[in-house]
Design an enzyme around this catalytic site. Structure first.
Site, short mmCIF file in Angstrom:
data_model
loop_
_atom_site.label_atom_id
_atom_site.label_comp_id
_atom_site.label_asym_id
_atom_site.label_seq_id
_atom_site.Cartn_x
_atom_site.Cartn_y
_atom_site.Cartn_z
N GLU A 27 0.83 -1.20 0.00
CA GLU A 27 0.00 0.00 0.00
C GLU A 27 0.87 1.25 0.00
O GLU A 27 1.96 1.27 0.58
CB GLU A 27 -0.92 0.01 1.23
CG GLU A 27 -1.97 -1.10 1.20
CD GLU A 27 -2.84 -1.15 2.43
OE1 GLU A 27 -4.02 -1.52 2.30
OE2 GLU A 27 -2.35 -0.83 3.54
N CYS A 78 -0.80 6.32 10.38
CA CYS A 78 0.45 5.74 10.88
C CYS A 78 0.19 4.42 11.62
O CYS A 78 -0.64 4.36 12.52
CB CYS A 78 1.12 6.74 11.82
SG CYS A 78 2.67 6.16 12.51
#
Length: 344
Positions: A92, A330
């Site tokens: 990704e 994150c």
């Protein structure tokens, strides 16, 4: 028979290609220009190569640029792209648009060996390291390529665990024959590996971000097993040998966990640990992931933590959280579902 990708080749490698095909020596620079500067979509578009030479090139090579196979869009404008890097493997990349900049978070591996407690990529385990072609393809095939201003190597994987290919990709990104980017537009994030950190600092001029998350070795090793192999104290001692006072930036990433690393004692220990280093600290909100008994600290706590560090001379920011609703923030990247479904 599969063809070799041109994307991800250095000028030296392109010179070997043209020599082997009996093309003029200057053709390598022409190919590099078409590939990295003009960003062509086919070898046929390389019109200053003769038709004969284009046909020779197409016989053994292709551009090596593959569009994303899927995407997810966040309410905040963040876009998560899924790239297929081989028959069964995926990574990704996350596009983060802002008012005055647009950043792409790039992956360096399928999965990760580091097994950080708070990261979904680590829970996925390690599958493979990416080639320079597969790293650069996340950038070259980005639909928003023309808007891109910054690249951060903060996606899936540990960049220093794949340093040869990462450095090659960064070289092409910054070389005059390549994309010609300033290294100041690129940041590499790492847990800090003994074998790779010094080499990266000396061979690249890109910014460096170190995942810190606790100034106490015993606790950091629980959160990040890599601490046991190369302690944060040893890392800081190494970093003090280099000059980060000019344009190159050194930063430390610090996820703030509620009741874990968010109190005054941690702020004081951070000041002690980083004293003498020209650096900054980026505070990051923790994004809950399945099966992990950690919780993010509130904004009031993070603001107080930031203000204490800043008031004591350590420049500290709170990083804005983006893409949480599409698992693009994150610590939330994972292609475990795609990997598993392709096995069946």
């Amino acid at each position: 028979m599969p063809k070799y990708p041109l994307l991800g080749m250095t000028l030296t490698e392109l010179q070997s290609v043209t020599k082997d095909l009996g093309m003029p020596a200057f053709a390598a620079k022409q190919i590099a220009s078409w590939l990295y500067d003009k960003k062509v979509t086919s070898i046929d578009e390389m019109t200053n190569l003769s038709l004969k030479h284009r046909e020779l090139l197409k016989g053994e090579y292709d551009l090596g640029i593959s569009a994303p196979v899927d995407e997810m869009r966040s309410v905040d404008g963040t876009v998560k792209y899924l790239y297929q890097v081989s028959d069964n493997h995926f990574v990704e990349a996350v596009y983060i648009p802002d008012e005055d900049r647009a950043t792409l978070c790039v992956s360096s591996q399928v999965g990760c060996k580091m097994n950080c407690k708070f990261c979904m990529t680590g829970k996925q385990g390690f599958t493979a390291s990416l080639t320079a072609n597969q790293i650069l393809n996340q950038i070259a095939a980005l639909p928003e390529w023309d808007k891109l201003t910054n690249v951060v190597m903060m996606g899936m994987g540990e960049p220093l665990d794949n340093l040869d290919e990462v450095l090659k990709a960064l070289h092409i990104l910054t070389a005059s024959y390549g994309y010609g980017w300033s290294p100041k537009r690129i940041t590499l994030s790492s847990v800090g590996l003994r074998k790779g950190l010094q080499r990266f600092i000396e061979e690249s001029e890109c910014h460096l971000a170190i995942s810190l998350h606790s100034p106490f070795p015993s606790q950091r090793s629980e959160l990040m097993p890599a601490e046991r192999a190369f302690s944060i104290k040893e890392m800081v001692d190494l970093l003090k040998n280099y000059d980060f006072s000019k344009q190159r930036r050194l930063s430390f990433e610090y996820i703030v966990f509620k009741g874990v690393n968010d109190s005054l004692i941690y702020a004081k220990e951070l000041l002690k640990l980083l004293r003498g280093l020209d650096c900054r600290v980026n505070l990051i909100r923790f994004h809950a992931i399945p099966g992990v008994d950690l919780e993010g600290a509130g904004m009031e706590t993070m603001t107080s933590f930031r203000d204490y560090l800043t008031s004591h001379g350590l420049f500290t920011t709170i990083r804005a959280s983006r893409g949480e609703d599409i698992f693009a923030a994150c610590g939330m990247l994972s292609t475990a579902k795609q990997e598993e479904s392709n096995k069946n």
